[in-house]
Design a protein around this motif. Structure first.
Motif, mmCIF file in Angstrom:
data_model
loop_
_atom_site.group_PDB
_atom_site.id
_atom_site.type_symbol
_atom_site.label_atom_id
_atom_site.label_comp_id
_atom_site.label_asym_id
_atom_site.label_seq_id
_atom_site.Cartn_x
_atom_site.Cartn_y
_atom_site.Cartn_z
ATOM 1 N N PHE A 149 -10.077 -6.557 0.549
ATOM 2 C CA PHE A 149 -9.594 -5.739 1.666
ATOM 3 C C PHE A 149 -8.077 -5.618 1.623
ATOM 4 C CE2 PHE A 149 -7.862 -5.727 6.036
ATOM 5 C CZ PHE A 149 -8.217 -4.434 6.383
ATOM 6 N N PHE A 150 -7.375 -6.738 1.449
ATOM 7 C CA PHE A 150 -5.913 -6.697 1.422
ATOM 8 C C PHE A 150 -5.418 -5.773 0.311
ATOM 9 C CE2 PHE A 150 -5.888 -11.352 3.093
ATOM 10 C CZ PHE A 150 -6.095 -10.901 4.381
ATOM 11 N N ARG A 151 -5.958 -5.953 -0.884
ATOM 12 C CA ARG A 151 -5.497 -5.135 -2.016
ATOM 13 C C ARG A 151 -5.850 -3.665 -1.837
ATOM 14 N NH1 ARG A 151 -7.296 -9.927 -5.352
ATOM 15 N NH2 ARG A 151 -5.365 -10.851 -6.174
ATOM 16 N N PHE A 152 -7.042 -3.399 -1.311
ATOM 17 C CA PHE A 152 -7.475 -2.011 -1.148
ATOM 18 C C PHE A 152 -6.543 -1.274 -0.174
ATOM 19 C CE2 PHE A 152 -9.832 1.637 0.124
ATOM 20 C CZ PHE A 152 -10.671 1.945 -0.936
ATOM 21 N N MET A 153 -6.267 -1.879 0.964
ATOM 22 C CA MET A 153 -5.428 -1.203 1.953
ATOM 23 C C MET A 153 -4.018 -0.995 1.426
ATOM 24 S SD MET A 153 -7.489 -0.472 4.359
ATOM 25 C CE MET A 153 -6.380 0.094 5.664
ATOM 26 N N GLU A 154 -3.491 -1.947 0.700
ATOM 27 C CA GLU A 154 -2.156 -1.778 0.108
ATOM 28 C C GLU A 154 -2.143 -0.635 -0.899
ATOM 29 O OE1 GLU A 154 0.182 -5.989 0.131
ATOM 30 O OE2 GLU A 154 -1.137 -5.614 -1.567
ATOM 31 N N SER A 155 -3.116 -0.637 -1.793
ATOM 32 C CA SER A 155 -3.136 0.358 -2.859
ATOM 33 C C SER A 155 -3.341 1.761 -2.313
ATOM 34 C CB SER A 155 -4.237 0.010 -3.866
ATOM 35 O OG SER A 155 -4.246 0.913 -4.939
ATOM 36 N N GLU A 156 -4.303 1.931 -1.393
ATOM 37 C CA GLU A 156 -4.600 3.261 -0.866
ATOM 38 C C GLU A 156 -3.507 3.764 0.076
ATOM 39 O OE1 GLU A 156 -6.972 5.526 -1.473
ATOM 40 O OE2 GLU A 156 -7.730 4.251 -3.090
ATOM 41 N N ALA A 157 -2.932 2.860 0.869
ATOM 42 C CA ALA A 157 -1.922 3.294 1.839
ATOM 43 C C ALA A 157 -0.522 3.334 1.254
ATOM 44 C CB ALA A 157 -1.938 2.362 3.056
ATOM 45 N N GLY A 158 -0.324 2.722 0.086
ATOM 46 C CA GLY A 158 0.979 2.776 -0.556
ATOM 47 C C GLY A 158 2.017 1.881 0.074
ATOM 48 N N GLU A 159 1.618 0.672 0.499
ATOM 49 C CA GLU A 159 2.551 -0.272 1.107
ATOM 50 C C GLU A 159 2.313 -1.675 0.575
ATOM 51 O OE1 GLU A 159 5.074 0.026 3.181
ATOM 52 O OE2 GLU A 159 4.864 2.154 3.708
ATOM 53 N N ASP A 160 3.400 -2.407 0.351
ATOM 54 C CA ASP A 160 3.309 -3.837 0.087
ATOM 55 C C ASP A 160 3.226 -4.529 1.440
ATOM 56 O OD1 ASP A 160 3.597 -6.503 -0.486
ATOM 57 O OD2 ASP A 160 5.331 -6.256 -1.803
ATOM 58 N N LEU A 161 2.074 -5.089 1.741
ATOM 59 C CA LEU A 161 1.821 -5.665 3.064
ATOM 60 C C LEU A 161 1.691 -7.180 3.032
ATOM 61 C CD1 LEU A 161 -0.805 -3.005 4.209
ATOM 62 C CD2 LEU A 161 1.548 -3.207 5.026
ATOM 63 N N GLY A 162 2.186 -7.801 1.974
ATOM 64 C CA GLY A 162 2.073 -9.246 1.871
ATOM 65 C C GLY A 162 2.664 -9.971 3.058
ATOM 66 N N TRP A 163 3.766 -9.452 3.601
ATOM 67 C CA TRP A 163 4.392 -10.086 4.775
ATOM 68 C C TRP A 163 3.456 -10.078 5.986
ATOM 69 C CZ3 TRP A 163 4.666 -6.707 8.840
ATOM 70 C CH2 TRP A 163 4.562 -5.349 8.522
ATOM 71 N N PHE A 164 2.625 -9.018 6.098
ATOM 72 C CA PHE A 164 1.701 -8.925 7.236
ATOM 73 C C PHE A 164 0.482 -9.817 7.009
ATOM 74 C CE2 PHE A 164 -1.613 -6.543 9.708
ATOM 75 C CZ PHE A 164 -1.115 -6.873 10.954
ATOM 76 N N TRP A 165 -0.050 -9.805 5.789
ATOM 77 C CA TRP A 165 -1.189 -10.676 5.511
ATOM 78 C C TRP A 165 -0.805 -12.136 5.752
ATOM 79 C CZ3 TRP A 165 -3.640 -6.640 5.897
ATOM 80 C CH2 TRP A 165 -3.658 -5.575 5.007
ATOM 81 N N ARG A 166 0.419 -12.518 5.359
ATOM 82 C CA ARG A 166 0.849 -13.901 5.536
ATOM 83 C C ARG A 166 1.002 -14.247 7.021
ATOM 84 N NH1 ARG A 166 4.769 -13.852 2.470
ATOM 85 N NH2 ARG A 166 3.942 -15.145 0.802
ATOM 86 N N GLY A 167 1.721 -13.422 7.755
ATOM 87 C CA GLY A 167 2.031 -13.761 9.140
ATOM 88 C C GLY A 167 0.859 -13.644 10.089
#
Length: 654
Positions: free
Chosen positions: A535-553
Motif C-alpha cells: 500500500f505504501f509503495r503503491f500510493m507513492e508511485s501512483e501519486a508521485g510523492e515520497d511519503l516516507g515521512w508520513f508513513w513513519r509519523g
C-alpha cells in the motif's frame, strides 16, 4: 558583594532552569522525521517497488464444497466439506494448516485468556474424520493435529509446487454459541430463534510469500483467508428461511411460487419489494412444504468466505442494486417482525442498496450477485455478501452500521488484506469510505458522519484524533491487531486509520491524485493479499510523492503534530513591502498546512506551507507579499489538522 548561595540551592536552580529550557525546546528533529523510511517488507520478484504484484507473484487457492445440517433444537451444526487446494507457490508443501475458529469458544482456548468480554464456552469442533484424495480419486485417512484454533494435516506425499492440487475431506460438528455478542450466535425473537452462522467450517490458512503458513491463532481479531469458489448447502427444518452469501441456486425447492415471483420483481425494482411480509411469518403457506426439512443451495465465486443466517422469524424484502456499466445485483434484508417499520429495518434494504451503489461508483464495482443484511444480536459484523447487523438499530444508527458493514465488501473482502495482523487496512480503510457515503445518502439525510466510527465524542475530527496522538499509551497503527487492546481498537484501527487517508486525500495529495491512486490500488489488489508495504509503495508511485515521512509519523509511530506562529513583522520595517511571519515546528510529525494573514481592512490571504519547509529547519520565516498592515496570522484556520496546541496557532499584531 552578594553572599554566595548554598551549593544545593545552586544545583536546584540549575535543574529548574534546565527543565524549563527543555520544556521550551522543540521536540522536532528534521533528521529523524525525514530519515529514509524502511518499509516493513522488502522488494523482490513477488512484490515490486511500485507496490504492485511482481513478475513472479503467486497466490494459492482454496475451493470449497460444503454440506451442512442445522438442528435448531440442540443448536448442533453438522457438516462435511471437500476442499480443493491448489499450490501455486514455488514450494513443495508437506503439511496443510487449517483454521478452526470454533475452538476459540473452548474454556482453555488461548483467546479465553485475552478477551475482556464474557464468552459462552462450548466444546468447539468435533472432528469426525480427515481424508486426502489423490489425483486418481483414491481417499485415505491422514494424520492431523489440533493446536488451539489451528489444525495441521500431514500429507502422505508433499504437494507439488506451481500447480499441485489436493482434495481434503473433513467431517465435523459443533454447538452454536449462544447470545453473547460475538461474531456468530443464536438469539431469540418473537417468532423464533435467529441463527447467525459464521466461521463455521474448517478453513485453509494462507500460505504466502511473506511468512509461509500464516497461522496466527484466532484470539478475537478477524481473518486472513484464501480466495476460491464456494458451493454449499444448508439443511434446516421446513419452516426456516436461510439467507446466505452468494446466490441461491435452487429457489424452486425452498420458496413458494409467490416468493419466486416477488424476487423476480425485486430484481427490476428500485423500490423495496416484500418477499415475505410480517403477516406471512406465522403463516405456514409461506413455505413450500409443511413438514420435514429443506436444503438451501448457494454458490459464490471469487470469495474468501461465506456465512449465513437462518430463522423461522424472518421478514424478507429486496430491491435492485444498480452497478456501473449497466450491471445489477440484488439487495436483500431479513429481520424479525419486531424490527420492521419505516423508522427501523423497513428501510434496511434502501440503506444497503444506496451504500453498495455509492461504493461501486466511487471506488470499484460490487462483484457478487447479492448483498444481504441480516438482523440479529451482532452489533455489526461483515462477511462476503452478507452482514450481521443489530436488530434493534434504527434510523441513523442503522444506516451507519449497514453502510459500514457492507463497506467491508471492499476492505477486506475484495482487497484481501490480513485483518488478523493489520486491522487498520480493513477497518481504517472502510471507515474512510464511509465518510463519503454518509454525505451522499439521500442528499445528506444523516450527514455529516460524526459518530463513534469516526469522531468518538462527536466533535471536530482533527481535535478528536489529536487526543489519540497525545496519549502516550496509544499504540501505533503498525502494531499487530491482537496486540492492540480493546481500549484502543477503535481510536487507532478505525479512527486513526481513517483519518490518515483523510489527510492523504485532503491535505497531502489532493482529491484528484488520491482518488485515482486509491481506485487503482483497489483494482490492482482485488482478490489478492497486499501488505502494508504494498500500500505504501503503491500510493507513492501512483501519486508521485515520497511519503516516507508520513508513513513513519502516522503509521509507524503515534507522533504528535504541533506548529506555531512565533513572530509577525513588516519586511524592512514597512508593511508596504509585505510581511515576514516566523513559523515553527515543535513536534515530530509534519504536515502541510495553511498560513492565513488577516489585514487591517478585513481581507485575508492564504499561503500554503509545504512539508519540505521542515526538511532542514525547525523554524522558518515565510515572506508574504502585500501592502497593508497584518493584524493577525493563523495556521490551519480550518482546523483540519490534528494540532496538539491550537493556542499557539494564532498571533495577533498590535
Amino acid at each position: 558583594m552578594h553572599k554566595a548561595l548554598p551549593f544545593f540551592l545552586v544545583g536546584a536552580l540549575l535543574a529548574l532552569a534546565t527543565a524549563a529550557a527543555a520544556a521550551d525546546k522543540p521536540r522536532y528533529d528534521p533528521l529523524e522525521t525525514f530519515a529514509p523510511f524502511t518499509y516493513p517488507d522488502p522488494v523482490n520478484a513477488y512484490r515490486s517497488a511500485d507496490g504492485k504484484p511482481g513478475p513472479l507473484f503467486w497466490q494459492n487457492r482454496a475451493d470449497y464444497r460444503i454440506e451442512a445440517t442445522l438442528d435448531p433444537a440442540s443448536r448442533l451444526l453438522t457438516g462435511r466439506e471437500t476442499i480443493t487446494y491448489t499450490n501455486h507457490s514455488p514450494d513443495a508443501l508437506d503439511v496443510l494448516w487449517l483454521q478452526l475458529d470454533q475452538n476459540r469458544y473452548k474454556p482453555d482456548a488461548r483467546g479465553a485468556f485475552t478477551d475482556e468480554f464474557p464468552t459462552e464456552f462450548t466444546s468447539g469442533y468435533r472432528i469426525a474424520s480427515v481424508e486426502v484424495e489423490d489425483a486418481e480419486g483414491h481417499r485415505q485417512p491422514v494424520k492431523w493435529l489440533v493446536s488451539d484454533t489451528r489444525m495441521q494435516i500431514r500429507l502422505p506425499a508433499a504437494l507439488a509446487p506451481k500447480g499441485g492440487r489436493v482434495r481434503v475431506h473433513i467431517a465435523w460438528s459443533f454447538t452454536v454459541p449462544g447470545e453473547f455478542g460475538g461474531r456468530m450466535d443464536v438469539n431469540p425473537s418473537k417468532n423464533g430463534d435467529i441463527f447467525e452462522i459464521a466461521q463455521w467450517y474448517p478453513r485453509l490458512c494462507v500460505y504466502d510469500d511473506l511468512r509461509g503458513w500464516d497461522t496466527a491463532p484466532y484470539l478475537n481479531s478477524e481473518f486472513y483467508l484464501e480466495y476460491g469458489d464456494f458451493d454449499y448447502s444448508v439443511t434446516v427444518p421446513w419452516d426456516m428461511i436461510v439467507a446466505g452469501s452468494g446466490e441461491l441456486v435452487n429457489p424452486q425447492d425452498v420458496l413458494t411460487s409467490t416468493e419466486i415471483e416477488r424476487l423476480d420483481r425485486a430484481r427490476h425494482s428500485d423500490a423495496t419489494v416484500m418477499i415475505r411480509t410480517p403477516a406471512e411469518v406465522t403463516d405456514p403457506a409461506s413455505r413450500p412444504k409443511r413438514s420435514g426439512t429443506l436444503t438451501w443451495h448457494f454458490r459464490m465465486h471469487d470469495t474468501r468466505d461465506v456465512a449465513f443466517g437462518a430463522s423461522r422469524a424472518f421478514v424478507w424484502d429486496a430491491a435492485r442494486i444498480n452497478l456501473p456499466h449497466g450491471k445489477t445485483a440484488l439487495a436483500m434484508s431479513v429481520y424479525p417482525v419486531e424490527s420492521a417499520g419505516g423508522a427501523a429495518w423497513g428501510r434496511a434494504t434502501e440503506y444497503l442498496k444506496a451504500s453498495t451503489e455509492y461504493f461501486s461508483r466511487q471506488w470499484y464495482p460490487y462483484p457478487w450477485p447479492v448483498a444481504i443484511n441480516e438482523a440479529g444480536t451482532a452489533g455489526g459484523m461483515e462477511y462476503p455478501g452478507i452482514t450481521f447487523d443489530a436488530k434493534r438499530a434504527k434510523g441513523k444508527s442503522l444506516h451507519m452500521v449497514i453502510a459500514h458493514e457492507i463497506g467491508h465488501s471492499w476492505f477486506p473482502m475484495i482487497v484481501g488484506s490480513n485483518e488478523r495482523r493489520h486491522a487498520w487496512m480493513d477497518e481504517g480503510f472502510n471507515t474512510f469510505i464511509d465518510i463519503g457515503e454518509d454525505d451522499a445518502f439521500n442528499h445528506g439525510e444523516y450527514a455529516p458522519k460524526r459518530d463513534s466510527e469516526y469522531a468518538p465524542h462527536g466533535g471536530n475530527p482533527a481535535d478528536e484524533i489529536a487526543q489519540v496522538l497525545a496519549d502516550p499509551a496509544a499504540p501505533a497503527l503498525l502494531n499487530g491487531a491482537d496486540m492492540t487492546s480493546e481500549k484502543y481498537r477503535h481510536p487507532v484501527s478505525y479512527f486513526k486509520g481513517a483519518f490518515g487517508l483523510v489527510l492523504l486525500r485532503e491535505q497531502i495529495l489532493g482529491p484528484e491524485r488520491f482518488d485515482d491512486a486509491f481506485r487503482k490500488y483497489i483494482a490492482t489488489w482485488a482478490y489478492h493479499h497486499p501488505s502494508p508495504s504494498d500500500f505504501f509503495r503503491f500510493m507513492e508511485s501512483e501519486a508521485g510523492e515520497d511519503l516516507g515521512w508520513f508513513w513513519r509519523g502516522w503509521y509507524q509511530h503515534n507522533w504528535q503534530f504541533d506548529m506555531a506562529v512565533r513572530k509577525v513583522e513588516p519586511i524592512d520595517g514597512d508593511w508596504s513591502h509585505g510581511a515576514a511571519v516566523t513559523v515553527a515546528n515543535l513536534d515530530r510529525l509534519v504536515l502541510p498546512t495553511t498560513l492565513r494573514l488577516t489585514y487591517d481592512d478585513g481581507s485575508t490571504r492564504d499561503v500554503r506551507v509545504p512539508v519540505e519547509t521542515w526538511q532542514q529547519h525547525t523554524r522558518y520565516v515565510v515572506r508574504v507579499a502585500g501592502t497593508r498592515k497584518v493584524v493577525s496570522a493563523a495556521l490551519d484556520p480550518a482546523h483540519a489538522l490534528p494540532e496538539a496546541d491550537r493556542s499557539n496557532d494564532v498571533l495577533k499584531v498590535d
